[in-house]
Design a protein around this motif. Structure first.
Motif, PDB file in Angstrom:
ATOM      1  N   ARG A  39     -12.938  69.501  -2.029  1.00  0.00           N
ATOM      2  CA  ARG A  39     -14.293  70.282  -1.660  1.00  0.00           C
ATOM      3  C   ARG A  39     -15.632  69.805  -2.186  1.00  0.00           C
ATOM      4  NH1 ARG A  39     -12.290  74.620  -6.509  1.00  0.00           N
ATOM      5  NH2 ARG A  39     -14.543  76.091  -5.212  1.00  0.00           N
ATOM      6  N   HIS A  40     -15.476  69.141  -3.240  1.00  0.00           N
ATOM      7  CA  HIS A  40     -16.981  68.134  -3.556  1.00  0.00           C
ATOM      8  C   HIS A  40     -18.076  67.330  -2.621  1.00  0.00           C
ATOM      9  CE1 HIS A  40     -20.138  67.099  -6.425  1.00  0.00           C
ATOM     10  NE2 HIS A  40     -19.442  65.777  -6.970  1.00  0.00           N
ATOM     11  N   VAL A  41     -17.016  66.651  -2.107  1.00  0.00           N
ATOM     12  CA  VAL A  41     -17.617  66.335  -1.168  1.00  0.00           C
ATOM     13  C   VAL A  41     -17.892  66.300   0.318  1.00  0.00           C
ATOM     14  CG1 VAL A  41     -16.540  64.255   0.348  1.00  0.00           C
ATOM     15  CG2 VAL A  41     -15.985  63.619  -1.708  1.00  0.00           C
ATOM     16  N   ASN A  42     -16.831  67.703   0.626  1.00  0.00           N
ATOM     17  CA  ASN A  42     -17.250  68.260   2.316  1.00  0.00           C
ATOM     18  C   ASN A  42     -17.846  68.886   1.998  1.00  0.00           C
ATOM     19  OD1 ASN A  42     -14.713  67.779   4.227  1.00  0.00           O
ATOM     20  ND2 ASN A  42     -13.634  67.761   2.565  1.00  0.00           N
ATOM     21  N   ILE A  43     -17.890  69.853   0.830  1.00  0.00           N
ATOM     22  CA  ILE A  43     -19.265  70.589   0.552  1.00  0.00           C
ATOM     23  C   ILE A  43     -20.526  69.836   0.286  1.00  0.00           C
ATOM     24  CG2 ILE A  43     -21.055  71.607  -1.247  1.00  0.00           C
ATOM     25  CD1 ILE A  43     -17.839  73.083  -2.291  1.00  0.00           C
ATOM     26  N   SER A 103     -14.689  59.811 -11.378  1.00  0.00           N
ATOM     27  CA  SER A 103     -15.601  58.405 -11.514  1.00  0.00           C
ATOM     28  C   SER A 103     -15.744  57.889 -12.578  1.00  0.00           C
ATOM     29  CB  SER A 103     -16.329  59.495 -10.696  1.00  0.00           C
ATOM     30  OG  SER A 103     -17.980  58.858 -10.332  1.00  0.00           O
ATOM     31  N   HIS A 104     -15.838  58.001 -13.544  1.00  0.00           N
ATOM     32  CA  HIS A 104     -16.081  57.925 -15.356  1.00  0.00           C
ATOM     33  C   HIS A 104     -14.686  56.550 -14.946  1.00  0.00           C
ATOM     34  CE1 HIS A 104     -15.734  57.056 -19.260  1.00  0.00           C
ATOM     35  NE2 HIS A 104     -17.369  56.931 -18.842  1.00  0.00           N
ATOM     36  N   ARG A 105     -13.399  57.604 -15.128  1.00  0.00           N
ATOM     37  CA  ARG A 105     -12.735  57.030 -15.550  1.00  0.00           C
ATOM     38  C   ARG A 105     -12.383  55.592 -14.769  1.00  0.00           C
ATOM     39  NH1 ARG A 105      -9.010  55.989 -19.170  1.00  0.00           N
ATOM     40  NH2 ARG A 105      -6.727  55.602 -18.574  1.00  0.00           N
ATOM     41  N   PHE A 111     -17.155  54.818  -7.549  1.00  0.00           N
ATOM     42  CA  PHE A 111     -16.481  56.203  -7.100  1.00  0.00           C
ATOM     43  C   PHE A 111     -17.606  56.573  -6.201  1.00  0.00           C
ATOM     44  CE2 PHE A 111     -12.691  59.636  -6.018  1.00  0.00           C
ATOM     45  CZ  PHE A 111     -13.000  58.997  -5.284  1.00  0.00           C
ATOM     46  N   ARG A 112     -17.629  55.485  -5.182  1.00  0.00           N
ATOM     47  CA  ARG A 112     -19.115  55.787  -4.323  1.00  0.00           C
ATOM     48  C   ARG A 112     -18.826  57.340  -3.665  1.00  0.00           C
ATOM     49  NH1 ARG A 112     -20.265  50.749  -0.760  1.00  0.00           N
ATOM     50  NH2 ARG A 112     -18.245  51.423  -0.608  1.00  0.00           N
ATOM     51  N   MET A 113     -17.503  57.587  -3.266  1.00  0.00           N
ATOM     52  CA  MET A 113     -17.755  58.972  -2.015  1.00  0.00           C
ATOM     53  C   MET A 113     -18.167  59.964  -3.294  1.00  0.00           C
ATOM     54  SD  MET A 113     -16.604  60.212   1.147  1.00  0.00           S
ATOM     55  CE  MET A 113     -15.906  59.390   1.268  1.00  0.00           C
ATOM     56  N   VAL A 114     -18.074  59.933  -4.386  1.00  0.00           N
ATOM     57  CA  VAL A 114     -17.861  60.943  -5.307  1.00  0.00           C
ATOM     58  C   VAL A 114     -19.497  61.593  -5.758  1.00  0.00           C
ATOM     59  CG1 VAL A 114     -17.736  61.957  -7.798  1.00  0.00           C
ATOM     60  CG2 VAL A 114     -15.927  61.463  -6.395  1.00  0.00           C
ATOM     61  N   GLU A 115     -19.744  59.534  -6.198  1.00  0.00           N
ATOM     62  CA  GLU A 115     -21.621  59.654  -6.972  1.00  0.00           C
ATOM     63  C   GLU A 115     -22.154  59.712  -5.574  1.00  0.00           C
ATOM     64  OE1 GLU A 115     -21.974  55.838  -7.767  1.00  0.00           O
ATOM     65  OE2 GLU A 115     -20.780  55.993  -9.229  1.00  0.00           O
ATOM     66  N   LEU A 116     -21.431  59.539  -4.564  1.00  0.00           N
ATOM     67  CA  LEU A 116     -22.995  60.578  -2.502  1.00  0.00           C
ATOM     68  C   LEU A 116     -23.018  61.482  -3.016  1.00  0.00           C
ATOM     69  CD1 LEU A 116     -25.006  59.383  -0.986  1.00  0.00           C
ATOM     70  CD2 LEU A 116     -22.733  59.205   0.918  1.00  0.00           C
ATOM     71  N   ALA A 117     -21.784  62.440  -3.184  1.00  0.00           N
ATOM     72  CA  ALA A 117     -21.556  63.809  -2.858  1.00  0.00           C
ATOM     73  C   ALA A 117     -21.778  64.433  -4.120  1.00  0.00           C
ATOM     74  CB  ALA A 117     -19.905  64.461  -3.400  1.00  0.00           C
ATOM     75  N   GLU A 118     -23.032  63.753  -5.073  1.00  0.00           N
ATOM     76  CA  GLU A 118     -23.368  64.081  -6.907  1.00  0.00           C
ATOM     77  C   GLU A 118     -24.565  64.085  -6.462  1.00  0.00           C
ATOM     78  OE1 GLU A 118     -23.278  63.631 -11.693  1.00  0.00           O
ATOM     79  OE2 GLU A 118     -21.765  62.123 -10.613  1.00  0.00           O
TER      80      GLU A 118
END
Length: 408
Positions: free
Chosen positions: A196-200, A253-255, A264-271
């Motif tokens: 959800r995070h990435v698609n939003i 991402s932290h793990r 975890f670049r996808m999560v960091e960019l989405a954030e």
């Protein structure tokens, strides 16, 4: 969860450290949106009660842990509540009990952090105490899916632990899904929310350049949504809020970074994109005022709906906070209305407190611009649009094409 279990004949104790919450629950006063006072009173007559005495765990056959797992100040996981609960359980739990962690966390927490504190020296998982993880899947305000008809994922530290958790939840939940183990169940929850995070983030970035290119992204999304396969519609907004989307992917991402040494670049960019969304809304407010030759410094701006989601009172991580902060920094006079929030203390502004506008129509008429952040069902959007000098709709909830109504 507690009330559904009590409904099925379980004797349920809700354990909490907040004495005021415990007293309110036992007197039939609910503190959450999805449980009415009447439902709580029915639960109290069916075998539910609240307590702040940890010794209650000594007589429990099943202990379910639902404590918060926020981010720490450095952006990493804060497992303080999980560790505290596990330590308390370890002091009281009896052999043969089933202990289930539901708090969202990174893969490995149940096995590496939670279980050792519960078990203590000499006891084994699966033989002395059965330990499992089962991610919560409650969607606040959802009237279609609740505890009973939302499939429940369970994963234990041993096959016996998984079976015990499955059998427990199957008593009051229609479908229980067995994961390979606790880590897979933990990952399932993070996968759901990272998706959800990435698609939003995708549509929150697309809405920016679509505005510049004079493309109606909302219409494009509606068209794409007619495809019966291979597509799921996500729509832009003023940012993400609640506990799940802004927080849970960061745990994963932290793990990854801590254990494997890479991002975890996808999560960091989405954030990055979703965190910037409220600031983009602020820029659109500035632009809309500027087009009418009104300075944002001194402008009266009305924010409608300051919760993180429509039709609930939960304000955790609401994008209304960073938006209001930016507007206040620019010198705007920020006001708000929300039927679920009688007063609002804006984060990171030295505790600035605002009171909900009592007369919505008057507040709309007096505002230089109205910003719709949450389309609560109580709002008459046509009436608000008609009375406002300009309405910025960040949710795509009002589709009338007029000179003084704009969408994000």
């Amino acid at each position: 969860m507690a009330l559904r279990a009590a409904e099925k004949g379980f004797m349920v104790v809700g354990l909490d450290t907040n004495v005021a919450v415990v007293e309110a629950l036992n007197s039939g006063v609910s503190h959450i949106d999805d449980v009415s006072d009447d439902e709580l009173k029915t639960g109290l007559s069916s075998g539910y009660r609240a307590s702040n005495d940890p010794a209650e765990m000594a007589t429990a056959d099943v202990i379910v842990v639902c404590v918060p797992t926020p981010l720490s100040e450095d952006g990493g996981p804060d497992l303080g509540a999980v560790k505290g609960a596990a330590t308390a359980i370890g002091e009281h739990v009896q052999p043969g009990a089933l202990v289930i962690l539901e708090s969202t966390t990174y893969p490995g927490t149940t096995e590496e952090v939670f279980a050792p504190l519960v078990l203590g020296p000499g006891r084994q998982a699966g033989t002395d105490i059965r330990i499992a993880f089962s991610p919560e899947r409650i969607d606040p305000g959802n009237r279609e899916y609740g505890v009973k008809n939302t499939p429940k994922v369970v994963g234990g530290l041993t096959p016996e632990c998984t079976r015990a958790a499955r059998d427990f939840y199957a008593e009051f939940i229609d479908t229980v899904v067995e994961a390979k183990g606790a880590k897979e169940a933990e990952m399932a929850k993070l996968l759901e929310n990272t998706f959800r995070h990435v698609n939003i983030a995708l549509v929150n970035e697309m809405v920016r350049f679509s505005h510049e290119l004079d493309i109606d992204l909302w219409d494009a999304i509606d068209c794409a949504a007619t495809k019966p396969f291979g597509y799921m519609a996500f729509r832009p907004g003023p940012g993400v809020g609640g506990h799940c989307i802004p927080v849970d992917p960061s745990y994963l991402s932290h793990r990854v970074k801590a254990q494997l040494g890479y991002a975890f670049r996808m999560v960091e960019l989405a954030e990055e994109i979703n965190t910037a969304a409220p600031l983009y809304v602020a820029n659109r407010v500035w632009q809309a005022l500027n087009e009418r030759k009104i300075a944002v410094n001194g402008a009266r701006i009305l924010l409608l709906g300051v919760t993180y989601k429509a039709n609930i009172s939960d304000r955790r991580e609401s994008p209304a906070d960073p938006l209001a902060k930016r507007l206040l920094e620019w010198g705007a006079e920020v006001r708000y209305h929300d039927p679920y929030v009688p007063e609002w203390t804006i984060k990171a502004t030295a505790g600035k407190k605002l009171m909900c506008e009592k007369d919505l129509s008057e507040a709309v008429r007096e505002a230089d611009i109205v910003v719709l952040l949450q389309a609560h069902s109580e709002y008459d959007l046509d009436g608000i649009a008609a009375e406002s000098s300009h309405l910025l709709d960040t949710r795509g909830a009002h589709f009338a094409s007029t000179a003084h109504v704009s969408r994000l």
